[in-house]
Design a protein around this motif. Sequence first.
Motif, PDB file in Angstrom:
ATOM      1  N   PHE A   1      72.239  41.327  17.542  1.00  0.00           N
ATOM      2  CA  PHE A   1      72.018  40.638  18.485  1.00  0.00           C
ATOM      3  C   PHE A   1      70.642  41.773  19.797  1.00  0.00           C
ATOM      4  CE2 PHE A   1      76.443  40.735  18.404  1.00  0.00           C
ATOM      5  CZ  PHE A   1      76.789  39.833  18.189  1.00  0.00           C
ATOM      6  N   LEU A   2      69.975  42.446  18.797  1.00  0.00           N
ATOM      7  CA  LEU A   2      68.702  42.521  19.141  1.00  0.00           C
ATOM      8  C   LEU A   2      67.591  42.105  19.651  1.00  0.00           C
ATOM      9  CD1 LEU A   2      67.395  45.803  19.232  1.00  0.00           C
ATOM     10  CD2 LEU A   2      65.957  45.037  16.895  1.00  0.00           C
ATOM     11  N   PHE A   3      67.626  41.287  19.627  1.00  0.00           N
ATOM     12  CA  PHE A   3      66.843  40.139  20.565  1.00  0.00           C
ATOM     13  C   PHE A   3      67.219  38.478  20.437  1.00  0.00           C
ATOM     14  CE2 PHE A   3      64.108  42.307  17.594  1.00  0.00           C
ATOM     15  CZ  PHE A   3      63.730  43.644  18.106  1.00  0.00           C
ATOM     16  N   GLY A   4      68.860  38.539  20.801  1.00  0.00           N
ATOM     17  CA  GLY A   4      69.398  37.747  21.049  1.00  0.00           C
ATOM     18  C   GLY A   4      69.909  36.501  20.067  1.00  0.00           C
ATOM     19  N   SER A   5      70.335  35.060  20.364  1.00  0.00           N
ATOM     20  CA  SER A   5      70.988  34.766  18.915  1.00  0.00           C
ATOM     21  C   SER A   5      70.576  33.201  19.059  1.00  0.00           C
ATOM     22  CB  SER A   5      72.676  34.344  18.971  1.00  0.00           C
ATOM     23  OG  SER A   5      72.761  33.851  20.214  1.00  0.00           O
ATOM     24  N   LYS A   6      69.207  32.713  20.117  1.00  0.00           N
ATOM     25  CA  LYS A   6      68.611  31.865  20.137  1.00  0.00           C
ATOM     26  C   LYS A   6      67.961  31.583  18.250  1.00  0.00           C
ATOM     27  CE  LYS A   6      64.552  30.065  21.767  1.00  0.00           C
ATOM     28  NZ  LYS A   6      63.277  30.092  22.876  1.00  0.00           N
ATOM     29  N   ARG A   7      67.675  30.573  18.119  1.00  0.00           N
ATOM     30  CA  ARG A   7      67.908  29.993  16.571  1.00  0.00           C
ATOM     31  C   ARG A   7      66.471  28.734  17.244  1.00  0.00           C
ATOM     32  NH1 ARG A   7      71.718  32.922  15.975  1.00  0.00           N
ATOM     33  NH2 ARG A   7      73.053  32.689  14.521  1.00  0.00           N
ATOM     34  N   LEU A   8      66.080  28.262  15.670  1.00  0.00           N
ATOM     35  CA  LEU A   8      65.003  27.688  16.303  1.00  0.00           C
ATOM     36  C   LEU A   8      65.136  26.076  16.454  1.00  0.00           C
ATOM     37  CD1 LEU A   8      61.878  27.696  15.082  1.00  0.00           C
ATOM     38  CD2 LEU A   8      62.845  26.434  12.675  1.00  0.00           C
ATOM     39  N   ARG A   9      64.380  25.426  16.850  1.00  0.00           N
ATOM     40  CA  ARG A   9      64.507  24.563  17.650  1.00  0.00           C
ATOM     41  C   ARG A   9      62.696  23.924  17.248  1.00  0.00           C
ATOM     42  NH1 ARG A   9      68.584  25.387  16.780  1.00  0.00           N
ATOM     43  NH2 ARG A   9      70.693  24.202  17.892  1.00  0.00           N
ATOM     44  N   LEU A  10      62.752  22.339  17.346  1.00  0.00           N
ATOM     45  CA  LEU A  10      61.701  21.542  17.212  1.00  0.00           C
ATOM     46  C   LEU A  10      60.545  21.629  18.565  1.00  0.00           C
ATOM     47  CD1 LEU A  10      61.251  19.507  14.695  1.00  0.00           C
ATOM     48  CD2 LEU A  10      60.987  22.195  14.439  1.00  0.00           C
ATOM     49  N   SER A  11      59.771  21.671  18.769  1.00  0.00           N
ATOM     50  CA  SER A  11      58.678  21.720  20.131  1.00  0.00           C
ATOM     51  C   SER A  11      59.015  19.782  20.299  1.00  0.00           C
ATOM     52  CB  SER A  11      57.505  22.216  19.782  1.00  0.00           C
ATOM     53  OG  SER A  11      57.027  21.296  19.217  1.00  0.00           O
ATOM     54  N   GLN A  12      58.720  19.250  21.572  1.00  0.00           N
ATOM     55  CA  GLN A  12      58.534  18.138  21.931  1.00  0.00           C
ATOM     56  C   GLN A  12      57.761  17.417  20.516  1.00  0.00           C
ATOM     57  OE1 GLN A  12      58.613  17.376  25.933  1.00  0.00           O
ATOM     58  NE2 GLN A  12      60.289  18.056  25.945  1.00  0.00           N
ATOM     59  N   GLU A  13      56.917  18.590  20.834  1.00  0.00           N
ATOM     60  CA  GLU A  13      55.548  17.706  20.053  1.00  0.00           C
ATOM     61  C   GLU A  13      56.482  17.323  18.351  1.00  0.00           C
ATOM     62  OE1 GLU A  13      52.561  16.673  17.470  1.00  0.00           O
ATOM     63  OE2 GLU A  13      53.140  18.722  17.644  1.00  0.00           O
ATOM     64  N   GLN A  14      56.674  18.337  17.542  1.00  0.00           N
ATOM     65  CA  GLN A  14      56.714  18.449  16.727  1.00  0.00           C
ATOM     66  C   GLN A  14      57.709  17.444  15.994  1.00  0.00           C
ATOM     67  OE1 GLN A  14      57.910  22.378  16.329  1.00  0.00           O
ATOM     68  NE2 GLN A  14      56.172  23.251  15.220  1.00  0.00           N
ATOM     69  N   ALA A  15      58.998  17.426  17.729  1.00  0.00           N
ATOM     70  CA  ALA A  15      60.520  16.050  17.417  1.00  0.00           C
ATOM     71  C   ALA A  15      59.381  15.427  16.614  1.00  0.00           C
ATOM     72  CB  ALA A  15      61.462  16.489  17.906  1.00  0.00           C
ATOM     73  N   ALA A  16      58.712  15.294  17.976  1.00  0.00           N
ATOM     74  CA  ALA A  16      57.637  13.531  17.941  1.00  0.00           C
ATOM     75  C   ALA A  16      56.885  13.030  16.675  1.00  0.00           C
ATOM     76  CB  ALA A  16      56.678  13.286  19.219  1.00  0.00           C
ATOM     77  N   ARG A  17      56.441  13.627  16.099  1.00  0.00           N
ATOM     78  CA  ARG A  17      56.002  13.483  15.065  1.00  0.00           C
ATOM     79  C   ARG A  17      56.837  13.260  14.177  1.00  0.00           C
ATOM     80  NH1 ARG A  17      52.940  18.644  12.533  1.00  0.00           N
ATOM     81  NH2 ARG A  17      53.372  19.050  14.382  1.00  0.00           N
ATOM     82  N   VAL A  18      58.078  14.412  13.530  1.00  0.00           N
ATOM     83  CA  VAL A  18      59.151  14.292  13.018  1.00  0.00           C
ATOM     84  C   VAL A  18      60.090  12.557  13.359  1.00  0.00           C
ATOM     85  CG1 VAL A  18      60.935  14.702  11.623  1.00  0.00           C
ATOM     86  CG2 VAL A  18      59.606  16.518  12.642  1.00  0.00           C
ATOM     87  N   ARG A  19      59.746  11.974  13.924  1.00  0.00           N
ATOM     88  CA  ARG A  19      60.610  10.824  14.519  1.00  0.00           C
ATOM     89  C   ARG A  19      59.694   9.849  14.040  1.00  0.00           C
ATOM     90  NH1 ARG A  19      63.298  13.861  19.445  1.00  0.00           N
ATOM     91  NH2 ARG A  19      65.305  14.113  18.569  1.00  0.00           N
ATOM     92  N   ALA A  20      58.446   9.837  14.271  1.00  0.00           N
ATOM     93  CA  ALA A  20      57.221   9.171  13.545  1.00  0.00           C
ATOM     94  C   ALA A  20      56.609   8.877  12.595  1.00  0.00           C
ATOM     95  CB  ALA A  20      56.294   9.268  14.702  1.00  0.00           C
TER      96      ALA A  20
END
Length: 344
Positions: free
Chosen positions: A279-298
Amino acid sequence: MTVPSSGPARRCIVHIGLNKTGSTTIQAWLQINQDALRNQGVWHDNLGPHSGPHLSTAVGWTIFAHSQRPNYVPGGWQAQTYRIRSRADLQERLDQFLTRVEATFPPPGEGTYVTSSEHIGAGLKNVPEMEKLHNWFAARFNEVRYVVYIREQTDWVASAYVQAVRSGTTESLDAYIENFGFNDYHALIKKWHGIAGEENVDVRIFDRAAFAGGDLIDDFAHAIGVDASRTARPPKLNDSMPLYQLHLLLWGSRLFGKLVNRLGLLPAQRRLYSRNMPFLFGSKRLRLSQEQAARVRAMNADSNEALRALVFPAADSLFPGASAPQSPRSAPGAAAAIPQVTGQ
């Protein structure tokens, strides 16, 4: 060669992954519920990894299929783990493996044989190898069905990148997307349709909203025809690491590089971060940015639409939970293979 009995029907279900779609959890569920599943008519081989040269189910099926190549001998960790140095060693290990598998079959007419290996879906790409595997099953069972889970590619690439960092990669997420962002599910499923028949390939969406009962185990149990409520649940396995752990591992690999690998520090780093700093830096997980997600979907738009039309013609999109706007055709030369990143 063993052939299907002319008496009571013999049935086989082969779960072929893919990677990062909960295969480890499914396999753990099968292993801890052997008696409960057998009471419902399902027999599982349970040839898990252990000491000694015996092939496990996880890799045994793909090594068997790869042996279609005239000069194939596995290398690296497989050669070391299973003590395979020559084609003769390979044949000996395969004979042992297949004999052990057949010993786990149910009597004719008394149940369904179920086996699971994510490496089948991720590791077999050419038709002759896929046919070699299917023909082995078809020679022993009257009915052979395949169950495969596909995961929306933006989710998949984020999870696969985390696993790649666990394994020591130093490349950026953007570079990883360029190399592995295109997962051509349509081409893979079309090959299995041609080999096993469209009616024998059960394509399922790896998404809580699409699962029968809203749960992966319930969904897989439904696929193989059993009641999951009469079984035990495995603990949560291969959980995604928090973002701070990902950055620390990536930083360590980039800074120390070969030294980290040579000293075997990556597993120690993972244990240190996960056990002592959860819990030192929280539990946030990796997510793609909007630009990265759009690139993968394309990259995947055309393949996904072709698979939707083939397998789910009544659906509006292949992955209803994803925002997938119309996009241009995948660029020529994009990586068409689903990368074999081990672990789920």
